[in-house]
Scaffold this motif. Structure first.
Motif, PDB file in Angstrom:
ATOM      1  N   VAL A  39      39.386  14.068  15.620  1.00  0.00           N
ATOM      2  CA  VAL A  39      38.748  12.932  16.282  1.00  0.00           C
ATOM      3  C   VAL A  39      38.665  11.745  15.329  1.00  0.00           C
ATOM      4  O   VAL A  39      38.818  10.593  15.735  1.00  0.00           O
ATOM      5  CB  VAL A  39      37.343  13.321  16.789  1.00  0.00           C
ATOM      6  CG1 VAL A  39      36.634  12.103  17.383  1.00  0.00           C
ATOM      7  CG2 VAL A  39      37.438  14.430  17.837  1.00  0.00           C
ATOM      8  N   ASN A  40      38.473  12.021  14.056  1.00  0.00           N
ATOM      9  CA  ASN A  40      38.432  10.946  13.060  1.00  0.00           C
ATOM     10  C   ASN A  40      39.762  10.207  12.977  1.00  0.00           C
ATOM     11  O   ASN A  40      39.802   8.989  12.786  1.00  0.00           O
ATOM     12  CB  ASN A  40      38.056  11.495  11.687  1.00  0.00           C
ATOM     13  CG  ASN A  40      36.593  11.876  11.596  1.00  0.00           C
ATOM     14  OD1 ASN A  40      35.743  11.254  12.234  1.00  0.00           O
ATOM     15  ND2 ASN A  40      36.282  12.898  10.813  1.00  0.00           N
ATOM     16  N   GLU A  41      40.868  10.953  13.132  1.00  0.00           N
ATOM     17  CA  GLU A  41      42.183  10.312  13.127  1.00  0.00           C
ATOM     18  C   GLU A  41      42.357   9.441  14.360  1.00  0.00           C
ATOM     19  O   GLU A  41      42.965   8.353  14.296  1.00  0.00           O
ATOM     20  CB  GLU A  41      43.281  11.379  13.074  1.00  0.00           C
ATOM     21  CG  GLU A  41      44.707  10.843  13.094  1.00  0.00           C
ATOM     22  CD  GLU A  41      45.049   9.967  11.896  1.00  0.00           C
ATOM     23  OE1 GLU A  41      45.991   9.161  11.994  1.00  0.00           O
ATOM     24  OE2 GLU A  41      44.362  10.079  10.847  1.00  0.00           O
ATOM     25  N   ILE A  42      41.834   9.892  15.486  1.00  0.00           N
ATOM     26  CA  ILE A  42      41.902   9.094  16.717  1.00  0.00           C
ATOM     27  C   ILE A  42      41.103   7.815  16.548  1.00  0.00           C
ATOM     28  O   ILE A  42      41.528   6.733  16.967  1.00  0.00           O
ATOM     29  CB  ILE A  42      41.399   9.927  17.910  1.00  0.00           C
ATOM     30  CG1 ILE A  42      42.347  11.109  18.170  1.00  0.00           C
ATOM     31  CG2 ILE A  42      41.275   9.065  19.168  1.00  0.00           C
ATOM     32  CD1 ILE A  42      41.841  12.114  19.173  1.00  0.00           C
ATOM     33  N   VAL A  43      39.944   7.943  15.928  1.00  0.00           N
ATOM     34  CA  VAL A  43      39.120   6.760  15.644  1.00  0.00           C
ATOM     35  C   VAL A  43      39.881   5.787  14.755  1.00  0.00           C
ATOM     36  O   VAL A  43      39.913   4.576  14.998  1.00  0.00           O
ATOM     37  CB  VAL A  43      37.800   7.172  14.967  1.00  0.00           C
ATOM     38  CG1 VAL A  43      37.069   5.949  14.411  1.00  0.00           C
ATOM     39  CG2 VAL A  43      36.906   7.918  15.943  1.00  0.00           C
ATOM     40  N   LYS A  44      40.517   6.314  13.723  1.00  0.00           N
ATOM     41  CA  LYS A  44      41.268   5.482  12.777  1.00  0.00           C
ATOM     42  C   LYS A  44      42.389   4.726  13.472  1.00  0.00           C
ATOM     43  O   LYS A  44      42.596   3.528  13.248  1.00  0.00           O
ATOM     44  CB  LYS A  44      41.826   6.367  11.662  1.00  0.00           C
ATOM     45  CG  LYS A  44      42.650   5.633  10.630  1.00  0.00           C
ATOM     46  CD  LYS A  44      43.179   6.608   9.579  1.00  0.00           C
ATOM     47  CE  LYS A  44      44.079   5.908   8.574  1.00  0.00           C
ATOM     48  NZ  LYS A  44      44.624   6.878   7.563  1.00  0.00           N
ATOM     49  N   ARG A  45      43.131   5.407  14.341  1.00  0.00           N
ATOM     50  CA  ARG A  45      44.274   4.781  14.997  1.00  0.00           C
ATOM     51  C   ARG A  45      43.850   3.799  16.083  1.00  0.00           C
ATOM     52  O   ARG A  45      44.569   2.826  16.360  1.00  0.00           O
ATOM     53  CB  ARG A  45      45.185   5.850  15.594  1.00  0.00           C
ATOM     54  CG  ARG A  45      45.829   6.757  14.575  1.00  0.00           C
ATOM     55  CD  ARG A  45      46.962   7.562  15.188  1.00  0.00           C
ATOM     56  NE  ARG A  45      47.450   8.593  14.275  1.00  0.00           N
ATOM     57  CZ  ARG A  45      48.558   9.302  14.469  1.00  0.00           C
ATOM     58  NH1 ARG A  45      49.290   9.089  15.572  1.00  0.00           N
ATOM     59  NH2 ARG A  45      48.938  10.224  13.605  1.00  0.00           N
ATOM     60  N   SER A  46      42.739   4.069  16.724  1.00  0.00           N
ATOM     61  CA  SER A  46      42.310   3.206  17.824  1.00  0.00           C
ATOM     62  C   SER A  46      41.479   2.024  17.352  1.00  0.00           C
ATOM     63  O   SER A  46      41.292   1.055  18.100  1.00  0.00           O
ATOM     64  CB  SER A  46      41.485   4.016  18.831  1.00  0.00           C
ATOM     65  OG  SER A  46      40.269   4.448  18.258  1.00  0.00           O
ATOM     66  N   GLY A  47      40.954   2.123  16.115  1.00  0.00           N
ATOM     67  CA  GLY A  47      40.100   1.063  15.615  1.00  0.00           C
ATOM     68  C   GLY A  47      38.714   1.083  16.225  1.00  0.00           C
ATOM     69  O   GLY A  47      37.976   0.095  16.131  1.00  0.00           O
ATOM     70  N   GLY A  48      38.364   2.211  16.835  1.00  0.00           N
ATOM     71  CA  GLY A  48      37.055   2.333  17.456  1.00  0.00           C
ATOM     72  C   GLY A  48      36.054   2.983  16.529  1.00  0.00           C
ATOM     73  O   GLY A  48      36.126   2.816  15.306  1.00  0.00           O
TER      74      GLY A  48
END
Length: 211
Positions: A39-48
């Motif tokens: 989930v942290n990687e998703i946050v990183k890629r989405s900028g959220g």
């Protein structure tokens, strides 16, 4: 084409953030599978932020469901938009079959299928439920509805249109789906050959029998 989720924001800025998260989730799930997706990687890629993800989707499983629901909704919308159904049953089945083959042999679709098959974690049952609900079951509903119309018009003879729809989809996948899952190339010629034979066999089996 868009779809409303339970927590879809109603402001333009919020909606754009929501879509960026879903796109990042798709990338991470396809690349790393479910268990390996961070989930942290998703946050990183989405900028959220983690807070935004949990607000919109609840948890990692909710994020997977939202991404998969959106992907299948957009894919299946093409079945109506591209005018696949015609007055000719054979042509309609050929159009439907080509669209299905194009969809299931895409690289990302194969990756998600592998994810569902190989997931062994605590969310395994839920992932399988999500896959069946928004994937095969929804696809089957589309085809079964068309087949039921043909039965009602006296053009086909089918005892159970839902079963027949599943059988037709399996026929057009044939041996090619396993071949693609194992990393081998599937050619357009192979797809067309399998589809032609499937449609021919299916229609012969559904012919109206003379008394």
């Amino acid at each position: 084409m868009s779809i409303e989720f339970e927590h879809t924001p109603h402001t333009q800025r919020g909606y754009e953030r929501h879509e960026k998260i879903l796109e990042a989730a798709k990338q991470v799930f396809v690349e790393h599978g479910y268990a390996g997706a961070s989930v942290n990687e998703i946050v990183k890629r989405s900028g959220g932020s983690l807070g935004t993800i949990y607000k919109f989707f609840g948890n990692k499983l909710g994020l997977f469901e939202a991404f998969f629901q959106k992907a299948t909704y957009e894919a299946f919308s093409h079945f109506e938009e591209q005018g696949l159904w015609t007055e000719d049953v054979e042509t309609s089945l050929m159009n439907f079959g080509r669209q299905v083959q194009q969809m299931i042999f895409e690289k990302d679709a194969l990756a998600i299928y592998r994810l569902v098959l190989t997931e062994q974690g605590t969310d395994q049952a839920e992932i399988q439920r999500i896959f069946m609900k928004y994937g095969p079951n929804q696809l089957n509903k589309i085809l079964a509805g068309f087949l039921q119309q043909q039965v009602g018009a006296g053009l086909l003879q089918i005892a159970d249109c839902e079963i027949a729809a599943y059988q037709f989809v399996e026929m057009i996948k044939g041996p090619l789906h396993f071949k693609a899952l194992f990393g081998q190339q599937v050619s357009p010629t192979e797809c067309e050959m399998v589809l032609n034979q499937a449609v021919n066999l299916f229609l012969k089996g559904c012919e109206i029998k003379a008394n």
